[in-house]
Structure formats: C-alpha cells, structure tokens
Design a protein around this motif. Structure first.
Motif, PDB file in Angstrom:
ATOM      1  N   HIS A  44      35.738  39.268  47.974  1.00  9.30           N
ATOM      2  CA  HIS A  44      35.416  38.994  46.300  1.00  9.30           C
ATOM      3  C   HIS A  44      35.913  39.789  45.423  1.00  9.30           C
ATOM      4  N   ALA A  63      38.804  41.586  43.456  1.00 10.87           N
ATOM      5  CA  ALA A  63      40.199  40.981  43.496  1.00 10.87           C
ATOM      6  C   ALA A  63      41.211  42.435  43.557  1.00 10.87           C
ATOM      7  N   ARG A  64      40.757  43.589  43.273  1.00  9.94           N
ATOM      8  CA  ARG A  64      41.598  44.837  44.020  1.00  9.94           C
ATOM      9  C   ARG A  64      42.126  44.599  45.260  1.00  9.94           C
ATOM     10  N   ALA A 117      41.976  41.541  47.217  1.00 11.83           N
ATOM     11  CA  ALA A 117      42.757  40.320  47.396  1.00 11.83           C
ATOM     12  C   ALA A 117      44.373  40.538  46.611  1.00 11.83           C
ATOM     13  N   SER A 118      44.539  41.223  45.593  1.00 15.17           N
ATOM     14  CA  SER A 118      45.770  41.382  45.037  1.00 15.17           C
ATOM     15  C   SER A 118      46.704  42.074  45.706  1.00 15.17           C
ATOM     16  N   LEU A 155      51.543  35.984  46.342  1.00 14.67           N
ATOM     17  CA  LEU A 155      51.368  36.369  45.262  1.00 14.67           C
ATOM     18  C   LEU A 155      52.775  36.813  44.605  1.00 14.67           C
ATOM     19  N   VAL A 187      47.631  43.941  29.322  1.00 15.16           N
ATOM     20  CA  VAL A 187      45.971  43.731  29.695  1.00 15.16           C
ATOM     21  C   VAL A 187      45.204  44.598  29.362  1.00 15.16           C
ATOM     22  N   VAL A 188      45.809  45.995  29.196  1.00 14.59           N
ATOM     23  CA  VAL A 188      45.096  47.140  28.766  1.00 14.59           C
ATOM     24  C   VAL A 188      44.912  47.098  27.279  1.00 14.59           C
ATOM     25  N   ARG A 228      42.727  44.125  26.185  1.00 14.39           N
ATOM     26  CA  ARG A 228      41.087  44.444  26.541  1.00 14.39           C
ATOM     27  C   ARG A 228      40.686  45.567  26.151  1.00 14.39           C
ATOM     28  N   TYR A 271      45.980  35.775  37.520  1.00 15.27           N
ATOM     29  CA  TYR A 271      44.752  37.013  37.130  1.00 15.27           C
ATOM     30  C   TYR A 271      45.189  38.054  38.484  1.00 15.27           C
ATOM     31  N   LEU A 272      45.255  37.540  39.611  1.00 15.51           N
ATOM     32  CA  LEU A 272      45.561  38.346  40.750  1.00 15.51           C
ATOM     33  C   LEU A 272      46.875  39.204  40.734  1.00 15.51           C
ATOM     34  N   MET A 282      46.233  41.878  38.405  1.00 10.08           N
ATOM     35  CA  MET A 282      45.463  42.895  39.242  1.00 10.08           C
ATOM     36  C   MET A 282      46.370  43.701  40.064  1.00 10.08           C
ATOM     37  N   ALA A 316      40.145  47.946  32.535  1.00 18.88           N
ATOM     38  CA  ALA A 316      40.908  46.360  32.500  1.00 18.88           C
ATOM     39  C   ALA A 316      40.649  45.593  33.734  1.00 18.88           C
ATOM     40  N   MET A 317      40.513  46.467  35.123  1.00 23.73           N
ATOM     41  CA  MET A 317      40.175  45.630  36.284  1.00 23.73           C
ATOM     42  C   MET A 317      39.019  44.971  36.411  1.00 23.73           C
ATOM     43  N   GLN A 320      38.264  41.312  36.998  1.00 22.78           N
ATOM     44  CA  GLN A 320      37.357  41.169  38.211  1.00 22.78           C
ATOM     45  C   GLN A 320      36.230  39.837  37.611  1.00 22.78           C
ATOM     46  N   ASP A 374      36.666  37.766  34.932  1.00 23.21           N
ATOM     47  CA  ASP A 374      37.322  36.707  34.665  1.00 23.21           C
ATOM     48  C   ASP A 374      37.546  35.783  35.864  1.00 23.21           C
ATOM     49  N   LEU A 375      37.758  36.542  36.954  1.00 23.98           N
ATOM     50  CA  LEU A 375      37.965  35.735  38.118  1.00 23.98           C
ATOM     51  C   LEU A 375      36.541  35.095  39.000  1.00 23.98           C
TER      52      LEU A 375
END
Lengths: 248, 168
Positions: free
Chosen positions: A204, A206-207, A209-210, A229, A243-244, A247, B121-122, B125, B149-150, B154, B156-157
């Motif tokens: 689950h 995403a770090r 998965a990426s 990817l 992104v930074v 956000r 998104y990935l 990431m 940001a991570m 996450q 959002d995912l």
C-alpha cells in the motif's frame, strides 16, 4: 534459448468457500515476471493481492489455472515439493513475520542460507551484511520476542533474502515500519534489485511501489492496470520540486 | 514568498541577494530556488504596502545596494500570519473534476483516467525518493519537506483507490 520467466501464471483463479458460498478472490490472473524484474502489486483491500502472492509462494492452493516458476509447472506439485522449492528458490516476507521463536535473530536469518547449502561462513557473512543494512546489527543475539514489531518485520526481510532466492515475495514489507526504517528497507530492496534480485511484492506504501519497475493494480481479483513507471526525465512536468512547492 | 521574506527581515535587515541565499540555505534542495527577479518584485510590493522599507547603502567600487528592513506594520503582518492556523489540504481537486465529469460526457473512461493518474503520482513519488536520497541526512528541513510531500502523495493515492472502488 532465453531464460524462462521467473513467474508465469495462466488464468489463475482462487475461490474461497464462505459457509458454502463461493467467494472469488482472484479471477483469472495472467502475470509474467521476467528475471530481475521488480513488480509491485497494489489495489484496495480485498482486491486479491495477498491471495495472489500466497498462491505464487505455494502457501495457498489455487482453485484453477496454472503457476509456472522458473519454467517449471508448480501448481500441481505436492506440499512437500512446494516446501523444497520454497527453501531453494523463494524468499517470503509475511505480514506476520513467522520468525522461529526459540532461535536468535542471527540464527533465524542464517537458517535459510544453511538449508540451501551455503557454508557456515558464507551464511554468517550474508547475515551480517543484511542485518547491518537494516540497522539491526545490535539485535543479532536477541530472541524474536524481545523485538518490536518493526524490528521483527526487518528480520523477516533479512531472513527472506539470506539464501539469495531466485524470487523474493513479500506481503506489505513496510506495513509496521516508521519512515526511517522504511527508508532502510527501501535502500536494501534497491540494492538487491540492482544486483539482479527478482521481486514481487504487495504494498500500500507508494514509496515502495514507486521503486518498482512495474506496477500491477488489482481490483476485485482482476488486473486493471499493468505498466512500467516512467523515469523523471521522460516526464515533461511535475518534478518533485513542483510537488513540494505546490503542497509545501 | 511574502511571508518568508518578512520573517527573514524580522531577524535582520538584508538585501535581495542575501534573502535569496538564506532561503536556499534554509530549505535546501527540496525547495525550488527562488528567482532573484521574483524576490525583487515581491520586495517592491512589500515596500509599496508599507511592510518593509529600503535604504541605499553605499559600496566602494560598486553601485549602491538596497538594504531592506521590516516596518512596524510589517511586524504586525508577520505576527498575524504566524498566529493564524494555516490553510488545510485542498478539497477541490482538478483531477476529481475530470473523474466525475469526463465519463458523463463520453470523453474518457474512468478506469483509464484513474490508472493514468496513479502512474503519474507514483512517478512523482519516485522523484521524491531520489530527491531524498540525494539530500544530506543532516538537512532536516529539506527532508521533512520531502516527507510531507510524500505523505500528501500517499493520501492522494489512497483517495484514488477509494474513487476506483466507489464510483459507479
């Protein structure tokens, strides 16, 4: 001849019986994983992710379809043949660790390497490297019961990698970890992957998965997305800095 | 950027280039380097609003430089900013608009939209992972910005997953 895929499934199906009612968990999955590939499996809870990797590791029998590992048909094997295959070829990180309670951390990690025929010295060196990479050197002599959940999870990963399996299977390998320990796990996964380790993991996070070469998404037991990817350079916009900025 | 410049000037008077350097030093690689032009434009606006004032300082062999300092009004504006709770996460989202509206008009398939957005998104990431790896481990400000940001990504995912499950 080129190497066979490490994993190949053909129309793989799992149906659980719940009080006489059939509940399909995996509904016709065709998945091919080439040697050295890192595949992340994502999807909502109940989408069949864990069931799929459990079937790939022979921990849950399939209802129908085929599983081929390193070019050999595996779904028709006996339980003892599966056990032998797992010992030789598969490293598995469970959601609930399954460490041997009456052995030290060091012995837990060395055992799979010794069972696979490594010398005592090689098994020890490998164990020292893995525990070091995961920040667990100081815990080598502890027993699993003395460890926090996040430590047990990292020991389980070290154990799964100890015999350099041809396939690493993992179910939420960072599920119990804080962000610093997750970073150690990510770094180790990146390292073994660069060395050619084939990885299939459910996550689950995403770090995690990426970091994969490829992300497979399940929904209601079926694959709804399967793709590589891109790298940062190929993406025209939306860099990390943006992104930074957006956000932050 | 207005508030960060006011905050830096509350510490000590400075000229534009010093402010740029300070921002870079504090926020590190995680923050896109502020462009010197933008900094001067912002300082000009702050001056017009009476929040900062500039004095010319003579330099030998060089043109005068403008040193900015905070006014009492600037100090008040900074206090108000610090005391206010900050804006919460976004509730309106451009992607969500697409997701809800596109299938109604037959422009796009919802599953395809979600899948493309997930990959995007990935990919972001992955960029953040690489940025974190390149960032000095002692640079806590930058690392925390990246982690923030991570965590947003996450969320959002996770939300994307909920959309995939629940939208008809």
């Amino acid at each position: 001849m080129s190497e066979p895929p490490v994993v190949r499934t053909v129309n793989l199906v799992k149906i659980y019986q719940n009080g006489g009612v059939p509940v399909p968990a995996v509904r016709g999955v065709d998945l091919v994983v080439e040697p050295g590939q890192f595949v992340a499996i994502t999807g909502p809870s109940g989408s069949g992710k864990s069931t799929l990797v459990h079937m790939l590791g022979g921990l849950d029998p399939r209802t129908s379809g085929e599983i081929w590992l390193d070019g050999k048909r595996a779904d028709t094997m006996s339980e003892s043949a599966w056990a032998l295959l797992r010992r030789r070829k598969i490293g598995f990180v469970f959601q609930f660790f399954n460490l041997v309670a009456n052995m030290t951390v060091a012995d837990n990690v060395e055992l799979p390497a010794l069972l696979a025929g490594a010398s005592a010295r090689d098994a020890r060196e490998r164990r020292e490297h893995l525990l070091g990479a995961l920040g667990l050197t100081g815990r080598a002599d502890a027993s699993p019961a003395q460890l926090a959940g996040g430590e047990q999870q990292r020991v389980a990963l070290a154990r799964a990698l100890s015999n350099k399996p041809s396939l690493l299977l993992a179910d939420e390998p960072t599920g119990n970890l804080d962000s610093r320990n997750t970073r150690d796990v990510l770094r180790l996964l990146g390292e073994v992957h660069r060395d050619g380790q084939t990885i299939v993991l459910v996550t689950h996070d995403a770090r995690v998965a990426s970091m994969a070469d490829r992300v497979v998404t399940l929904l209601d037991g079926e694959i709804v997305d399967d793709g590589a990817l891109g790298t940062a350079r190929r993406r025209p916009r939306g860099t990390a800095g943006d992104v930074v900025e957006l956000r932050g | 950027m207005r508030q960060s410049l006011l905050a830096l000037l509350a510490k000590e008077p400075a000229h534009g280039y010093e402010l740029k350097q300070a921002l870079e030093q504090i926020f590190g690689r995680a923050y896109p380097p502020p462009n010197i032009g933008q900094i001067y434009v912002t300082l000009g606006r702050l001056e017009k609003d009476g929040l900062v004032r500039a004095v010319d300082v003579e330099q030998s062999n060089r043109p005068n430089k403008k040193v900015y300092y905070l006014t009492a009004a600037g100090r008040d504006a900074l206090d108000i900013w610090v005391d206010e709770p900050s804006e919460g996460p976004r509730v309106r989202d451009e992607f969500f608009m697409k997701l809800v509206l596109a299938p109604m008009t037959g422009i796009a398939d919802r599953m395809a939209l979600i899948n493309r957005q997930r990959r995007h998104y990935l990919g972001l990431m992955r960029d953040l992972n690489e940025l974190a790896d390149r960032t000095d481990r002692e640079d806590y400000v930058a690392l925390l910005l990246i982690e923030g940001a991570m965590l947003h990504l996450q969320a959002d995912l996770d939300w994307l997953e909920r959309c995939q499950e629940d939208l008809p």
